[in-house]
Scaffold this motif. Structure first.
Motif, mmCIF file in Angstrom:
data_model
loop_
_atom_site.group_PDB
_atom_site.id
_atom_site.type_symbol
_atom_site.label_atom_id
_atom_site.label_comp_id
_atom_site.label_asym_id
_atom_site.label_seq_id
_atom_site.Cartn_x
_atom_site.Cartn_y
_atom_site.Cartn_z
ATOM 1 N N LEU A 85 1.013 -53.128 1.543
ATOM 2 C CA LEU A 85 0.824 -54.199 0.555
ATOM 3 C C LEU A 85 1.387 -55.516 1.088
ATOM 4 C CD1 LEU A 85 -0.386 -54.648 -2.233
ATOM 5 C CD2 LEU A 85 1.828 -54.111 -3.210
ATOM 6 N N SER A 86 2.481 -55.441 1.780
ATOM 7 C CA SER A 86 3.081 -56.635 2.385
ATOM 8 C C SER A 86 2.165 -57.229 3.458
ATOM 9 C CB SER A 86 4.434 -56.269 2.996
ATOM 10 O OG SER A 86 4.986 -57.370 3.655
ATOM 11 N N ARG A 87 1.546 -56.382 4.267
ATOM 12 C CA ARG A 87 0.632 -56.885 5.305
ATOM 13 C C ARG A 87 -0.599 -57.547 4.685
ATOM 14 N NH1 ARG A 87 2.845 -52.468 7.621
ATOM 15 N NH2 ARG A 87 1.262 -50.961 7.023
ATOM 16 N N ILE A 88 -1.103 -56.974 3.614
ATOM 17 C CA ILE A 88 -2.276 -57.555 2.955
ATOM 18 C C ILE A 88 -1.906 -58.887 2.305
ATOM 19 C CG2 ILE A 88 -3.896 -57.259 1.032
ATOM 20 C CD1 ILE A 88 -3.907 -54.241 1.784
ATOM 21 N N SER A 89 -0.812 -58.925 1.558
ATOM 22 C CA SER A 89 -0.427 -60.184 0.915
ATOM 23 C C SER A 89 -0.026 -61.220 1.963
ATOM 24 C CB SER A 89 0.694 -59.971 -0.099
ATOM 25 O OG SER A 89 1.861 -59.485 0.534
ATOM 26 N N GLY A 90 0.545 -60.778 3.090
ATOM 27 C CA GLY A 90 0.890 -61.691 4.181
ATOM 28 C C GLY A 90 -0.332 -62.363 4.775
ATOM 29 N N LEU A 91 -1.425 -61.622 4.879
ATOM 30 C CA LEU A 91 -2.673 -62.198 5.375
ATOM 31 C C LEU A 91 -3.097 -63.368 4.482
ATOM 32 C CD1 LEU A 91 -5.790 -60.511 6.721
ATOM 33 C CD2 LEU A 91 -6.046 -61.936 4.718
ATOM 34 N N PHE A 92 -2.988 -63.175 3.172
ATOM 35 C CA PHE A 92 -3.355 -64.230 2.227
ATOM 36 C C PHE A 92 -2.458 -65.451 2.394
ATOM 37 C CE2 PHE A 92 -5.864 -60.972 0.389
ATOM 38 C CZ PHE A 92 -6.779 -61.566 -0.449
ATOM 39 N N SER A 93 -1.151 -65.228 2.488
ATOM 40 C CA SER A 93 -0.238 -66.380 2.571
ATOM 41 C C SER A 93 -0.376 -67.113 3.904
ATOM 42 C CB SER A 93 1.207 -65.947 2.328
ATOM 43 O OG SER A 93 1.649 -65.077 3.338
ATOM 44 N N ARG A 94 -0.563 -66.378 5.006
ATOM 45 C CA ARG A 94 -0.733 -67.028 6.310
ATOM 46 C C ARG A 94 -1.962 -67.919 6.350
ATOM 47 N NH1 ARG A 94 0.486 -61.939 7.927
ATOM 48 N NH2 ARG A 94 -1.652 -61.489 8.534
ATOM 49 N N ARG A 95 -3.009 -67.508 5.675
ATOM 50 C CA ARG A 95 -4.256 -68.253 5.707
ATOM 51 C C ARG A 95 -4.388 -69.248 4.547
ATOM 52 N NH1 ARG A 95 -4.712 -64.821 9.226
ATOM 53 N NH2 ARG A 95 -6.347 -64.071 10.532
ATOM 54 N N GLY A 96 -3.406 -69.253 3.642
ATOM 55 C CA GLY A 96 -3.436 -70.188 2.516
ATOM 56 C C GLY A 96 -4.417 -69.796 1.431
ATOM 57 N N ASP B 231 -4.917 -50.849 8.251
ATOM 58 C CA ASP B 231 -4.719 -49.875 7.170
ATOM 59 C C ASP B 231 -5.873 -49.812 6.175
ATOM 60 O OD1 ASP B 231 -2.085 -49.034 7.933
ATOM 61 O OD2 ASP B 231 -1.337 -50.957 7.200
ATOM 62 N N VAL B 232 -6.803 -50.766 6.252
ATOM 63 C CA VAL B 232 -7.882 -50.838 5.264
ATOM 64 C C VAL B 232 -9.007 -49.872 5.641
ATOM 65 C CG1 VAL B 232 -9.614 -52.330 4.192
ATOM 66 C CG2 VAL B 232 -7.310 -53.202 4.618
ATOM 67 N N ILE B 233 -9.258 -48.911 4.766
ATOM 68 C CA ILE B 233 -10.337 -47.931 4.963
ATOM 69 C C ILE B 233 -11.667 -48.530 4.512
ATOM 70 C CG2 ILE B 233 -11.181 -45.612 4.369
ATOM 71 C CD1 ILE B 233 -8.450 -45.701 5.922
ATOM 72 N N SER B 234 -11.647 -49.150 3.324
ATOM 73 C CA SER B 234 -12.874 -49.768 2.810
ATOM 74 C C SER B 234 -12.520 -50.913 1.878
ATOM 75 C CB SER B 234 -13.738 -48.745 2.067
ATOM 76 O OG SER B 234 -13.113 -48.330 0.877
ATOM 77 N N ILE B 235 -13.452 -51.851 1.759
ATOM 78 C CA ILE B 235 -13.321 -52.961 0.823
ATOM 79 C C ILE B 235 -14.683 -53.184 0.180
ATOM 80 C CG2 ILE B 235 -13.641 -54.633 2.701
ATOM 81 C CD1 ILE B 235 -12.039 -56.650 1.014
ATOM 82 N N HIS B 236 -14.670 -53.346 -1.149
ATOM 83 C CA HIS B 236 -15.901 -53.570 -1.902
ATOM 84 C C HIS B 236 -15.661 -54.677 -2.920
ATOM 85 C CE1 HIS B 236 -17.697 -49.965 -0.239
ATOM 86 N NE2 HIS B 236 -16.562 -49.363 -0.475
ATOM 87 N N VAL B 237 -16.650 -55.524 -3.066
ATOM 88 C CA VAL B 237 -16.596 -56.548 -4.103
ATOM 89 C C VAL B 237 -16.936 -55.876 -5.426
ATOM 90 C CG1 VAL B 237 -17.618 -58.691 -4.960
ATOM 91 C CG2 VAL B 237 -17.232 -58.385 -2.500
ATOM 92 N N LEU B 238 -16.113 -56.112 -6.432
ATOM 93 C CA LEU B 238 -16.371 -55.558 -7.762
ATOM 94 C C LEU B 238 -17.174 -56.583 -8.555
ATOM 95 C CD1 LEU B 238 -12.880 -53.986 -8.547
ATOM 96 C CD2 LEU B 238 -14.984 -52.809 -7.858
ATOM 97 N N GLU B 239 -18.486 -56.506 -8.412
ATOM 98 C CA GLU B 239 -19.376 -57.424 -9.129
ATOM 99 C C GLU B 239 -19.336 -57.056 -10.613
ATOM 100 O OE1 GLU B 239 -22.516 -58.978 -7.299
ATOM 101 O OE2 GLU B 239 -21.941 -58.349 -5.297
ATOM 102 N N PRO B 240 -19.154 -58.034 -11.499
ATOM 103 C CA PRO B 240 -18.961 -57.736 -12.922
ATOM 104 C C PRO B 240 -20.014 -56.810 -13.531
ATOM 105 C CG PRO B 240 -18.590 -60.058 -12.505
ATOM 106 C CD PRO B 240 -19.099 -59.464 -11.219
ATOM 107 N N GLU B 241 -21.273 -56.982 -13.158
ATOM 108 C CA GLU B 241 -22.333 -56.148 -13.742
ATOM 109 C C GLU B 241 -22.410 -54.758 -13.109
ATOM 110 O OE1 GLU B 241 -23.883 -58.422 -10.316
ATOM 111 O OE2 GLU B 241 -22.839 -59.039 -12.105
ATOM 112 N N LYS B 242 -21.721 -54.540 -11.997
ATOM 113 C CA LYS B 242 -21.764 -53.258 -11.297
ATOM 114 C C LYS B 242 -20.402 -52.573 -11.236
ATOM 115 C CE LYS B 242 -25.552 -54.601 -8.256
ATOM 116 N NZ LYS B 242 -25.960 -54.789 -6.867
#
Length: 168
Positions: free
Chosen positions: A16-27, A69-80
């Motif tokens: 979780l720290s690595r994922i949130s770190g990616l966000f903060s490093r890239r703004g 560490d990421v196995i998969s990522i999917h966009v959660l589209e509101p209608e789907k």
């Protein structure tokens, strides 16, 4: 613009720290992030809601997908997808106000989970708009505290299910 992402990740220390770190490093902006167990204890399900323009949101998806560490990522589209959030609201309510608050909770299919002499705690689960609607109507009362979980969600049907999670 907001977008919700559902991630299946290895259940490793610091993920979780690595994922949130990616966000903060890239703004990049994280509006909410939730994490919890999946069907297999080797994996964790993370839901991230992020804000930005289309280009930034595409970059977020690409950058997160590259993490080890990421196995998969999917966009959660509101209608789907089905997205929910939990909120606990502590409201000042004397005996006279309690009946009105009980009526309001019934309208929203919420639960009163704690009652004290001068306050009560309401638990409500639903979409962000449902929770926001409850809070708008509860503004007539003194809200003492709020705790919100952030969005969590899953794709409808079998779309977006990681292979390992689906077959176990």
């Amino acid at each position: 613009m907001k977008r919700a992402y559902s991630l299946l990740v290895d259940n490793n220390p610091g993920v979780l720290s690595r994922i949130s770190g990616l966000f903060s490093r890239r703004g990049y902006s994280i509006d909410s992030i939730t994490a919890g167990a999946s069907t297999d204890p080797k994996y964790t399900r993370i839901t991230i809601v992020a804000s930005g323009d289309e280009l930034i949101l595409e970059q977020i998806e690409k950058q997160v997908r590259k993490l080890e560490d990421v196995i998969s990522i999917h966009v959660l589209e509101p209608e789907k997808a089905v997205n929910r959030e939990l909120i606990l609201v502590k409201v000042a309510a004397n005996a006279a106000q309690r009946a009105e608050m009980i009526s309001l909770t019934e309208i929203f299919r919420a639960k009163i989970v704690d009652v004290e002499e001068e306050s009560l705690i309401v638990e409500l689960t639903g979409t962000q708009s449902k929770l926001d609607g409850f809070l708008r109507l509860a503004k007539g009362y003194e809200i003492l505290e709020i705790a919100r979980t952030g969005i969590t969600g899953l794709s409808r049907g079998t779309e977006g299910i990681a292979f390992s999670e689906y077959n176990e």
